[in-house]
Design a protein around this motif. Sequence first.
Motif, PDB file in Angstrom:
ATOM      1  N   CYS A  73       0.822  -1.223   0.000  1.00  0.00           N
ATOM      2  CA  CYS A  73       0.000   0.000   0.000  1.00  0.00           C
ATOM      3  C   CYS A  73       0.854   1.270   0.000  1.00  0.00           C
ATOM      4  N   GLY A  74       2.070   1.165  -0.437  1.00  0.00           N
ATOM      5  CA  GLY A  74       2.960   2.310  -0.468  1.00  0.00           C
ATOM      6  C   GLY A  74       3.588   2.644   0.864  1.00  0.00           C
ATOM      7  N   LEU A  75       3.028   2.115   1.941  1.00  0.00           N
ATOM      8  CA  LEU A  75       3.561   2.433   3.271  1.00  0.00           C
ATOM      9  C   LEU A  75       4.939   1.810   3.487  1.00  0.00           C
ATOM     10  N   GLY A  76       5.183   0.715   2.813  1.00  0.00           N
ATOM     11  CA  GLY A  76       6.487   0.072   2.958  1.00  0.00           C
ATOM     12  C   GLY A  76       7.629   0.924   2.425  1.00  0.00           C
ATOM     13  N   LEU A  77       7.299   1.887   1.540  1.00  0.00           N
ATOM     14  CA  LEU A  77       8.343   2.767   1.022  1.00  0.00           C
ATOM     15  C   LEU A  77       8.920   3.671   2.107  1.00  0.00           C
ATOM     16  N   LEU A  78       8.152   3.906   3.152  1.00  0.00           N
ATOM     17  CA  LEU A  78       8.676   4.713   4.265  1.00  0.00           C
ATOM     18  C   LEU A  78       9.885   4.052   4.910  1.00  0.00           C
ATOM     19  N   VAL A  79       9.973   2.751   4.751  1.00  0.00           N
ATOM     20  CA  VAL A  79      11.111   2.003   5.292  1.00  0.00           C
ATOM     21  C   VAL A  79      12.101   1.642   4.201  1.00  0.00           C
ATOM     22  N   SER A  80      11.587   1.154   3.081  1.00  0.00           N
ATOM     23  CA  SER A  80      12.486   0.638   2.041  1.00  0.00           C
ATOM     24  C   SER A  80      13.346   1.736   1.418  1.00  0.00           C
ATOM     25  N   ILE A  81      12.782   2.926   1.227  1.00  0.00           N
ATOM     26  CA  ILE A  81      13.582   3.999   0.612  1.00  0.00           C
ATOM     27  C   ILE A  81      14.778   4.370   1.481  1.00  0.00           C
ATOM     28  N   PRO A  82      14.608   4.653   2.772  1.00  0.00           N
ATOM     29  CA  PRO A  82      15.803   4.957   3.580  1.00  0.00           C
ATOM     30  C   PRO A  82      16.799   3.809   3.640  1.00  0.00           C
ATOM     31  N   VAL A  83      16.294   2.578   3.788  1.00  0.00           N
ATOM     32  CA  VAL A  83      17.200   1.428   3.900  1.00  0.00           C
ATOM     33  C   VAL A  83      18.027   1.272   2.630  1.00  0.00           C
ATOM     34  N   THR A  84      17.378   1.399   1.465  1.00  0.00           N
ATOM     35  CA  THR A  84      18.113   1.203   0.209  1.00  0.00           C
ATOM     36  C   THR A  84      19.097   2.337  -0.059  1.00  0.00           C
ATOM     37  N   ILE A  85      18.741   3.552   0.315  1.00  0.00           N
ATOM     38  CA  ILE A  85      19.668   4.672   0.099  1.00  0.00           C
ATOM     39  C   ILE A  85      20.892   4.531   1.000  1.00  0.00           C
ATOM     40  N   ILE A  86      20.686   4.159   2.243  1.00  0.00           N
ATOM     41  CA  ILE A  86      21.829   3.971   3.158  1.00  0.00           C
ATOM     42  C   ILE A  86      22.683   2.801   2.687  1.00  0.00           C
ATOM     43  N   ALA A  87      22.044   1.705   2.257  1.00  0.00           N
ATOM     44  CA  ALA A  87      22.798   0.545   1.773  1.00  0.00           C
ATOM     45  C   ALA A  87      23.611   0.899   0.536  1.00  0.00           C
ATOM     46  N   SER A  88      23.024   1.678  -0.372  1.00  0.00           N
ATOM     47  CA  SER A  88      23.748   2.089  -1.575  1.00  0.00           C
ATOM     48  C   SER A  88      24.943   2.966  -1.218  1.00  0.00           C
ATOM     49  N   THR A  89      24.769   3.882  -0.274  1.00  0.00           N
ATOM     50  CA  THR A  89      25.865   4.774   0.122  1.00  0.00           C
ATOM     51  C   THR A  89      26.961   3.996   0.841  1.00  0.00           C
ATOM     52  N   TYR A  90      26.573   3.023   1.634  1.00  0.00           N
ATOM     53  CA  TYR A  90      27.554   2.129   2.266  1.00  0.00           C
ATOM     54  C   TYR A  90      28.388   1.421   1.195  1.00  0.00           C
ATOM     55  N   ALA A  91      27.718   0.890   0.168  1.00  0.00           N
ATOM     56  CA  ALA A  91      28.431   0.198  -0.906  1.00  0.00           C
ATOM     57  C   ALA A  91      29.359   1.151  -1.650  1.00  0.00           C
ATOM     58  N   TYR A  92      28.913   2.373  -1.839  1.00  0.00           N
ATOM     59  CA  TYR A  92      29.753   3.389  -2.497  1.00  0.00           C
ATOM     60  C   TYR A  92      31.034   3.633  -1.700  1.00  0.00           C
ATOM     61  N   ARG A  93      30.912   3.791  -0.395  1.00  0.00           N
ATOM     62  CA  ARG A  93      32.096   4.053   0.425  1.00  0.00           C
ATOM     63  C   ARG A  93      33.039   2.848   0.452  1.00  0.00           C
ATOM     64  N   ILE A  94      32.489   1.654   0.578  1.00  0.00           N
ATOM     65  CA  ILE A  94      33.342   0.464   0.617  1.00  0.00           C
ATOM     66  C   ILE A  94      34.080   0.295  -0.705  1.00  0.00           C
ATOM     67  N   THR A  95      33.376   0.477  -1.812  1.00  0.00           N
ATOM     68  CA  THR A  95      33.969   0.265  -3.126  1.00  0.00           C
ATOM     69  C   THR A  95      35.033   1.302  -3.440  1.00  0.00           C
ATOM     70  N   THR A  96      34.802   2.544  -3.040  1.00  0.00           N
ATOM     71  CA  THR A  96      35.762   3.613  -3.352  1.00  0.00           C
ATOM     72  C   THR A  96      36.819   3.793  -2.290  1.00  0.00           C
ATOM     73  N   GLY A  97      36.812   2.960  -1.254  1.00  0.00           N
ATOM     74  CA  GLY A  97      37.831   3.062  -0.211  1.00  0.00           C
ATOM     75  C   GLY A  97      37.563   4.146   0.789  1.00  0.00           C
ATOM     76  N   GLY A  98      36.326   4.606   0.925  1.00  0.00           N
ATOM     77  CA  GLY A  98      35.989   5.642   1.889  1.00  0.00           C
ATOM     78  C   GLY A  98      35.767   5.070   3.267  1.00  0.00           C
ATOM     79  N   PRO A  99      35.767   5.918   4.287  1.00  0.00           N
ATOM     80  CA  PRO A  99      35.564   5.459   5.673  1.00  0.00           C
ATOM     81  C   PRO A  99      34.129   5.048   5.916  1.00  0.00           C
ATOM     82  N   VAL A 100      33.965   4.013   6.711  1.00  0.00           N
ATOM     83  CA  VAL A 100      32.650   3.516   7.125  1.00  0.00           C
ATOM     84  C   VAL A 100      32.703   3.240   8.619  1.00  0.00           C
ATOM     85  N   VAL A 101      31.802   3.847   9.355  1.00  0.00           N
ATOM     86  CA  VAL A 101      31.715   3.632  10.802  1.00  0.00           C
ATOM     87  C   VAL A 101      30.514   2.751  11.059  1.00  0.00           C
ATOM     88  N   ALA A 102      30.752   1.586  11.604  1.00  0.00           N
ATOM     89  CA  ALA A 102      29.669   0.624  11.829  1.00  0.00           C
ATOM     90  C   ALA A 102      28.728   1.113  12.911  1.00  0.00           C
TER      91      ALA A 102
END
Length: 309
Positions: free
Chosen positions: A280-309
């Motif tokens: 019902c679209g409500l799941g996007l309230l969770v999925s959008i933030p999770v996917t954006i953070i996951a994508s940015t995490y992958a960007y930092r790991i791939t490019t050698g940037g710092p990641v704080v767990a």
Amino acid sequence: MSTGGYDPNKDPQNPGGDPYPSQGGDYPPPGGYPPPPAGGNYPPPGNYPPPPGNYPPPGGSYPPPGGYPPPPGGNYPPPPGGYGPGGSGGGFGPTQLSVGDAISFGWRKFSANPGVWIVMVVIAFLIQALINGIFNGFDFTVQENDGFTSAFSAAGLIGSVVSAIVGYLIEAAFVRGALSEVDGRKPAFGTFVQIAPAGAVILTGLLVGLGTSVGLVLCIVPGLVFAFLAWWAMPFVIDRNQDAITAIKSSYHAIRSNAGTLFLLALALVGLNILGALLCGLGLLVSIPVTIIASTYAYRITTGGPVVA
């Protein structure tokens, strides 16, 4: 009365003069050196020749002054700052990217700070709906207008351009928030509005959107490939302050360096958003933030940037 022999109390340079003053105990002058010659030509202090004799050097293997060798090793780490060619680059995260780690990282960061993310997603939806309503009269049905649909009207075209530009700014705001999460800082509302440079953000979004649209016209697949390779253009603009062209090139090289894993991650993130939309679209309230953070995490790991767990 002189006996003609050597008289220690007489000055050999002045036999008829006064005797030497008494030194107490009849000790010779200290140092054992002969008296200075007459005439006042005294040698400068400290330039006396060494006493005769072959004295050995002092014990111990002392290096000459100033000639100390460098400390052992020599492989010192570079000073902090800047990202390396790969790995964690001095950060605190893993050096290898995996799909599971990226998604779990996104969920963990979101669940630790869900309020601000949910509110930002709701605000983004409301802004886009408001823009669409302003330029379409809050009528979301397609209307015939002299043989053309309202989508091709002047107001509709302007509305599409404005909606796209605002969408790029919203995307940049979410990337800014995700970068804060990856840096180990919970983003506040003020974090999301720090999206400068806005000009580079808008130009990057327009170029990526244009390239994707042209590729979709060319049998769809080229558009999907271009969108995938330009996936991280916006993070390069926000995180490293690159211009639009440089950011797209950087994204291309970064994605290509680990294309297999990143393709699987992209499929997984798209699947999560599809699932969120089906709820019902409500799941996007969770999925959008999770996917954006996951994508940015992958960007930092791939490019050698710092990641704080």
